[in-house]
Design an enzyme around this catalytic site. Structure first.
Site, PDB file in Angstrom:
ATOM      1  N   LYS A   4       0.858  -1.191   0.104  1.00 34.66           N
ATOM      2  CA  LYS A   4       0.158  -0.050  -0.039  1.00 34.66           C
ATOM      3  C   LYS A   4       0.676   1.372   0.118  1.00 34.66           C
ATOM      4  O   LYS A   4       0.700   2.181  -0.755  1.00 34.66           O
ATOM      5  CB  LYS A   4      -0.854  -0.045   1.084  1.00 34.66           C
ATOM      6  CG  LYS A   4      -2.038   1.054   1.088  1.00 34.66           C
ATOM      7  CD  LYS A   4      -2.841   0.753   2.346  1.00 34.66           C
ATOM      8  CE  LYS A   4      -3.974  -0.465   2.294  1.00 34.66           C
ATOM      9  NZ  LYS A   4      -4.449  -0.765   3.754  1.00 34.66           N
ATOM     10  N   ARG A  61      -3.167   3.273   8.573  1.00 29.43           N
ATOM     11  CA  ARG A  61      -3.236   2.175   7.774  1.00 29.43           C
ATOM     12  C   ARG A  61      -2.130   1.158   7.790  1.00 29.43           C
ATOM     13  O   ARG A  61      -1.122   1.413   7.527  1.00 29.43           O
ATOM     14  CB  ARG A  61      -3.607   2.506   6.218  1.00 29.43           C
ATOM     15  CG  ARG A  61      -4.408   3.854   6.074  1.00 29.43           C
ATOM     16  CD  ARG A  61      -4.538   4.338   4.748  1.00 29.43           C
ATOM     17  NE  ARG A  61      -5.172   3.389   3.771  1.00 29.43           N
ATOM     18  CZ  ARG A  61      -5.327   3.551   2.623  1.00 29.43           C
ATOM     19  NH1 ARG A  61      -4.802   4.400   1.986  1.00 29.43           N
ATOM     20  NH2 ARG A  61      -6.059   2.787   1.821  1.00 29.43           N
ATOM     21  N   GLY A  76      -8.441  -6.828   4.320  1.00 28.87           N
ATOM     22  CA  GLY A  76      -9.180  -7.017   5.407  1.00 28.87           C
ATOM     23  C   GLY A  76      -8.478  -7.642   6.576  1.00 28.87           C
ATOM     24  O   GLY A  76      -9.003  -7.815   7.717  1.00 28.87           O
ATOM     25  N   MET A 105      -5.953  -6.722   8.233  1.00 33.01           N
ATOM     26  CA  MET A 105      -5.458  -5.996   9.366  1.00 33.01           C
ATOM     27  C   MET A 105      -6.223  -4.572   9.443  1.00 33.01           C
ATOM     28  O   MET A 105      -6.884  -4.092   8.490  1.00 33.01           O
ATOM     29  CB  MET A 105      -4.198  -5.561   9.535  1.00 33.01           C
ATOM     30  CG  MET A 105      -3.300  -6.852   9.801  1.00 33.01           C
ATOM     31  SD  MET A 105      -1.308  -6.705   9.800  1.00 33.01           S
ATOM     32  CE  MET A 105      -1.138  -6.761   8.072  1.00 33.01           C
ATOM     33  N   ARG A 140      -3.882  -1.238  -6.380  1.00 34.20           N
ATOM     34  CA  ARG A 140      -3.044  -2.349  -6.091  1.00 34.20           C
ATOM     35  C   ARG A 140      -3.389  -3.409  -7.377  1.00 34.20           C
ATOM     36  O   ARG A 140      -4.587  -3.321  -8.020  1.00 34.20           O
ATOM     37  CB  ARG A 140      -3.298  -3.251  -5.057  1.00 34.20           C
ATOM     38  CG  ARG A 140      -4.674  -3.542  -4.515  1.00 34.20           C
ATOM     39  CD  ARG A 140      -4.877  -4.340  -3.476  1.00 34.20           C
ATOM     40  NE  ARG A 140      -6.135  -4.560  -3.085  1.00 34.20           N
ATOM     41  CZ  ARG A 140      -6.652  -4.634  -1.898  1.00 34.20           C
ATOM     42  NH1 ARG A 140      -6.155  -3.947  -0.802  1.00 34.20           N
ATOM     43  NH2 ARG A 140      -8.203  -4.767  -1.812  1.00 34.20           N
ATOM     44  N   HIS A 185     -16.386  -8.451   1.545  1.00 33.89           N
ATOM     45  CA  HIS A 185     -15.336  -9.449   1.778  1.00 33.89           C
ATOM     46  C   HIS A 185     -15.651 -10.777   1.326  1.00 33.89           C
ATOM     47  O   HIS A 185     -14.757 -11.395   0.852  1.00 33.89           O
ATOM     48  CB  HIS A 185     -15.473  -9.482   3.342  1.00 33.89           C
ATOM     49  CG  HIS A 185     -14.297 -10.498   4.059  1.00 33.89           C
ATOM     50  ND1 HIS A 185     -15.069 -11.973   4.449  1.00 33.89           N
ATOM     51  CD2 HIS A 185     -13.128 -10.446   4.291  1.00 33.89           C
ATOM     52  CE1 HIS A 185     -14.037 -12.298   4.787  1.00 33.89           C
ATOM     53  NE2 HIS A 185     -12.824 -11.709   4.826  1.00 33.89           N
ATOM     54  N   GLU A 208       9.514 -47.157 -10.745  1.00 30.91           N
ATOM     55  CA  GLU A 208       8.820 -46.787  -9.140  1.00 30.91           C
ATOM     56  C   GLU A 208       9.362 -47.664  -8.060  1.00 30.91           C
ATOM     57  O   GLU A 208       8.680 -47.627  -7.034  1.00 30.91           O
ATOM     58  CB  GLU A 208       7.142 -47.065  -9.607  1.00 30.91           C
ATOM     59  CG  GLU A 208       7.284 -48.443 -10.158  1.00 30.91           C
ATOM     60  CD  GLU A 208       5.589 -48.659 -10.313  1.00 30.91           C
ATOM     61  OE1 GLU A 208       4.634 -47.851 -10.021  1.00 30.91           O
ATOM     62  OE2 GLU A 208       5.438 -49.704 -11.304  1.00 30.91           O
ATOM     63  N   SER A 257       8.898 -44.707 -17.757  1.00 31.94           N
ATOM     64  CA  SER A 257       7.843 -43.544 -17.204  1.00 31.94           C
ATOM     65  C   SER A 257       7.981 -43.723 -15.675  1.00 31.94           C
ATOM     66  O   SER A 257       7.864 -44.721 -15.173  1.00 31.94           O
ATOM     67  CB  SER A 257       6.474 -44.150 -17.717  1.00 31.94           C
ATOM     68  OG  SER A 257       5.628 -43.366 -17.022  1.00 31.94           O
ATOM     69  N   CYS A 285       4.443 -40.176 -14.820  1.00 33.40           N
ATOM     70  CA  CYS A 285       2.791 -40.331 -14.657  1.00 33.40           C
ATOM     71  C   CYS A 285       2.438 -40.266 -13.521  1.00 33.40           C
ATOM     72  O   CYS A 285       3.387 -40.470 -12.539  1.00 33.40           O
ATOM     73  CB  CYS A 285       2.210 -41.599 -15.533  1.00 33.40           C
ATOM     74  SG  CYS A 285       3.045 -42.973 -14.794  1.00 33.40           S
ATOM     75  N   TYR A 290       8.318 -35.633 -21.408  1.00 32.14           N
ATOM     76  CA  TYR A 290       6.791 -35.489 -21.094  1.00 32.14           C
ATOM     77  C   TYR A 290       6.427 -35.695 -19.671  1.00 32.14           C
ATOM     78  O   TYR A 290       6.899 -36.423 -18.853  1.00 32.14           O
ATOM     79  CB  TYR A 290       5.842 -36.202 -22.045  1.00 32.14           C
ATOM     80  CG  TYR A 290       5.788 -37.981 -21.658  1.00 32.14           C
ATOM     81  CD1 TYR A 290       4.852 -38.242 -20.792  1.00 32.14           C
ATOM     82  CD2 TYR A 290       6.727 -38.611 -22.395  1.00 32.14           C
ATOM     83  CE1 TYR A 290       4.918 -39.477 -20.556  1.00 32.14           C
ATOM     84  CE2 TYR A 290       6.626 -39.718 -21.980  1.00 32.14           C
ATOM     85  CZ  TYR A 290       5.649 -40.445 -21.329  1.00 32.14           C
ATOM     86  OH  TYR A 290       5.892 -41.830 -20.780  1.00 32.14           O
TER      87      TYR A 290
END
Ligand code: ADP
Ligand code: MG
Ligand code: MG
Length: 881
Positions: free
Chosen positions: A22, A92, A101, A103, A336, A452, A749, A768, A836, A856
């Site tokens: 801010k 602020r 929202g 703080m 912002r 909100h 694996e 794979s 995979c 891939y």
């Protein structure tokens, strides 16, 4: 001496770490000459110093604040606490990352019994002065003195009732004076002290309190949720007040430079006439849409929309802007980067490329792949007639069905039990966040598109409907009514956040479609990326979806899912229970054409793209009935019908189930081990594949199969299975006369496979990486047990940074992947490699896979677009370093 305090003209937007988002943007806007009320920012370093000194502002920081205050007083010609010409400021908070929202802001600071009189005289508007003072007392008491806001609201309500007023604007200056007396009494009673009259004391108490708010519960939860580091600290901005509550030529509002819900390039926002600060977002009064400002204040509207344009061109992104009009003069209070839905993010990125504001790579990098999930979700089927209960503001798109709950804690409790709930509230506050997280969607009866609930739901990609004024909520009776209709807690409703409709009961949903902008963005992504994206699909429908979503092939087709079909399971069971080879072959012969037709469908859907088919993987007992249930049935039959044939059969089944029972099925007779012990199963599957290819070949359809052997740990396992597959192909070749083109490869694996990948590559055309099992076997976790019993605690205690089944563990499992790729390519430089499993659809893991040199990734069809984008981002980011 270290600088802790910066006047707005001393900073810029590059100083976010120091000034917070801010503060940095207020400085930037001051620099480019926008009408920003003047002020100064106390840095995040001052906040950290405050915590280091055990919550004390050092004399050094104290002095710098007073100096900046003097500079501000000189600039404005007003003085804090001066009864004749008082300076009023807002305090602020402003963290590095915007935390909407989270703080608390204090407005009108500097008001006391004297300055309020001064304000009344100066503005010739006593009512305004007293109204501002009572707002200040309430806000200050709430945020700084921690007096429950309820006491103030109660007092005001009683006062209104007593006077016969319906709303606040009816209160006169004298009324507010009386209310102020009451407010001060509340403060005295609750804090045992007078309301502080010294403006400097007010200022420093407020600064302390902003620093303290960095560590309030809801800020901590928000940061945890959004993975924002807890040590950054917040800055504090002290800014001259401007007043939107000075009459009908004043007002306040919030606007986005483009529609944050759809991305449409039109100013989008809301405002309230004669209102201050948070009134718009708080949802107390329902605000007016911004375009009516064009009618009501044409000059202001023109100036404002030009400012919006300017800010967008300056920041090169859609902005979320707060403004206030004080007696016909426009002020900008905040800008912002605006939060947006995935749909809007894509539209805005693509439009901005076409408007020449940003390039394609920037557009690709702007979209968070995770956010795309919401677009790839299902929505309500348009062809079904909807019985609409009511309609509110379409605040966050997407559809959801769930049980109605009225309380955030209740929502969380039910959500944790796995129930789908819709949170229905008059409005939400930051204290409801955990309930929103646990809900499928949110409905509020009050508040606008920037309330909100709307902002938070859009951020989380959940459907939300706001400002549903017809919905009358009775929190005591736990029900809401719409006209005559009453909906109780626990009733099921469906909401459509794209239209604002609320419907009773559950309504069927349909698959998502990709918008034109989305397709274009993905086309750009495909031009950038070097990593292939495939899909995991076990049936022709999923394969079709994968193809539509742009998959470059199937990376994993799990054949066991074909076995689970209710019509097939009895045959599969017969195959498993077979007493001899003949019986088994008979069952297998029945299964073969079924598997074949599945393969045909999948091959056909993929139109010549590679399809990786994994031969049977899970332990056989998964296809048999549950042992305990079976035991109960057998026991019952032994009593009721001890001579029946049924009992004999069940006993036989039970015996087999017991035989197949394993201590640890995950590490038992499964994968290629099954293929070695029961070669006829794999042989049937291989033949089914080849017959399917032969059939499609006759139809002139191209097929590109890759046959994959699961759970290999030793090269000899693969060698034996490879021979089996080749044999099957030769047999089918004999029958059909077709010469098959195909690859044989393996899953990696098991750690041993990764570590001996150079050997394994001798027998494999491709690897794979099955990163799910590889994660289980590397960690020694069984996934279900880990996720059910201890992983959550591991993550909370930071033993592990993430769930390794969701985000690939780069240090451990990743190292095995890299080792496997490198060793494999030592043997075969062109060895095809991929992964995979779920990781293939997760952005960080995709980045890892690209950097590890894989060809891939493969993921669920619905995640293919996300993976295409993430793969492009990985490429662009690598080029940039
Ligand atoms: P948040 O971060 O919760 O949005 P802000 O600091 O932006 O909090 O302030 C809350 C509200 O008060 C906003 O509507 C803002 O525009 C308004 N506000 C803040 N400072 C001033 C000021 N100096 N003059 C007028 N309104 C202000
Ligand atoms: Mg704000
Ligand atoms: Mg596996």
């Amino acid at each position: 001496m270290k600088k802790f305090v910066y006047l707005f003209n001393e900073g810029n937007s590059g100083m976010k770490d120091l000034l917070g988002g801010k503060g940095a943007n207020l400085a930037e806007m001051t620099k480019i000459g926008l009408p920003v009320p003047y002020g100064f920012t106390i840095s995040t370093e001052a906040c950290n110093a405050y915590y280091e000194a055990e919550k004390a502002i050092s004399p050094e920081v104290h002095d710098q604040i007073l100096q900046a205050l003097t500079a501000l007083e000189e600039k404005t010609g007003k003085r804090l606490g001066d009864p004749n010409n008082p300076l009023l400021v807002s305090v602020r908070s402003g963290a590095v990352f915007s935390m909407p929202g989270m703080m608390d802001t204090i407005l009108n600071l500097g008001m006391n019994d004297q300055t309020v009189e001064g304000m009344a005289r100066l503005t010739n508007n006593p009512r305004f002065a007293y109204d501002s003072y009572r707002r200040f007392i309430q806000m200050f008491a709430d945020v700084v003195l921690e007096v429950d806001i309820f006491f103030f609201e109660q007092l005001l309500e009683e006062y209104r009732e007593q006077k016969g007023y319906n709303s606040d604007p009816e209160l006169t200056a004298e009324d507010w004076q009386e209310v102020i007396q009451g407010y001060k009494n509340i403060v005295r009673k609750r804090t045992k002290k007078e309301f502080p009259q010294d403006p400097k004391e007010q200022l420093f108490l407020s600064i302390n309190s902003v620093f303290d708010s960095w560590n309030n519960q809801r800020a901590i939860v928000y940061r945890r949720l959004h993975k924002i580091p807890q040590h950054l600290g917040t800055a504090v901005n002290i800014q001259t007040m401007v007043f939107g509550n000075m009459g009908d030529d004043s007002g306040t509002g919030v606007a986005f430079t483009r529609n944050p819900s759809t991305g449409e390039p039109l100013l989008y926002g809301e405002y309230l006439i004669n209102a201050q600060g948070e009134d718009v977002v708080a949802g107390i009064r329902t605000p007016l849409p911004i375009h009516t400002l064009q009618r009501e204040m044409p000059e202001i509207y023109k100036q404002f929309s030009e400012t919006c344009q300017r800010l967008e061109h300056h920041y090169l992104d859609m902005q979320d802007i707060e403004f206030t009009v004080e007696r016909g003069k426009l002020f900008i209070l905040q800008t912002r980067t605006g939060k947006r839905t995935a749909q809007a993010a894509i539209r805005i990125a693509v439009d901005m490329v076409e408007e020449g504001l940003i390039d394609k790579k920037t557009a690709i990098l702007r979209i968070d792949p995770d956010q795309l999930n919401q677009l790839l979700h299902r929505r309500i089927d348009d062809t079904i007639e909807r019985k609409q209960l009511t309609k509110g503001l379409p605040a966050s798109p997407g559809a959801a069905t769930g049980q109605v709950v009225f309380d955030a804690d209740e929502a969380e409790a039910l959500g944790n039990e796995g129930k789908k709930v819709i949170l229905v509230r008059p409005e939400t506050t930051p204290d409801d966040i955990h309930g929103i997280v646990a809900s499928q969607g949110v409905v509020t009866s009050r508040g606008g598109m920037t309330s909100h609930a709307a902002v938070v739901a859009r951020g989380m990609g959940k459907p939300c409907i706001c400002g549903c004024e017809e919905v009358k909520i009775d929190l005591n009776a736990l029900q809401f009514s719409i006209g005559e209709t009453v909906i109780n807690q626990g009733d099921t409703i469906t909401i459509d956040g794209s239209t604002g409709e609320i419907m009773y009961g559950e309504i069927p949903m349909v698959d998502p479609q990709l918008s034109d902008e989305f397709q274009l963005l993905l086309k750009w992504a495909d031009e950038e990326r070097k990593l292939g994206v495939r899909a995991n699909a076990d049936n022709p429908i999923d394969a079709q979806k994968a193809f539509e979503f742009g998959a470059g092939g199937i990376g994993l087709c799990r054949t066991e899912h074909m076995f689970m079909d209710s019509k097939r399971i009895p045959i599969v069971q017969r195959m498993i229970l077979a007493e001899n080879d003949a019986e088994r072959s008979e069952a297998l012969a029945q299964l073969l054409p079924m598997q074949q037709s599945d393969f045909e469908g999948i091959f056909e859907a993929m139109q010549g793209l590679p399809v990786t088919i994994r031969l049977l993987d899970p332990p056989l007992h998964e296809f048999l009935p549950n042992k305990d249930e079976l035991l109960v049935e057998v026991t019952k039959l032994q009593i009721t019908d001890p001579t029946s044939r049924q009992l004999l059969e069940k006993e036989k089944l039970l015996k087999k189930v017991r035989q197949l029972e394993e201590f640890n099925p995950m590490l038992g007779l499964r994968g290629c081990r099954l293929g070695i012990i029961y070669p006829e199963i794999y042989e049937m599957q291989a033949k089914a594949i080849f017959f399917a290819i032969a059939k499609l070949d006759k139809k002139g359809i191209d097929v590109n199969p890759e046959i994959m052997i699961p759970l290999v740990g030793h090269v000899n396992e693969l060698k034996e299975m490879r021979e089996l597959v080749i044999n099957a192909s030769l047999q089918v070749q004999e029958i059909t006369g077709i010469n098959f083109n195909y690859l044989i490869g393996t899953m990696i694996e098991i750690p041993r496979a990764a570590l001996t990948a150079d050997e394994i590559a001798k027998e494999a055309d491709f690897f794979s990486f099955g990163t799910n099992d590889l994660t289980q076997t590397t960690f020694g976790f069984s996934r279900d047990d880990a996720e059910g019993k201890f992983l959550q605690t591991y993550i909370e205690k930071k033993v592990l940074p993430d769930n390794p089944f969701a985000v690939l563990d780069r240090e451990g499992v990743g190292k095995l992947v890299e080792t496997g790729v490198n060793l494999g390519r030592q043997t075969k430089p062109n060895l095809k490699t991929g992964i995979c499993g779920e990781h293939g659809g997760e952005k960080q893991s995709i980045k890892f896979c690209y950097n590890a040199g894989l060809d891939y990734v493969s993921c669920s069809p619905y995640r293919v677009p996300l993976a295409r984008l993430a793969a492009a981002q990985a490429t662009i980011l690598k080029e940039q370093v």
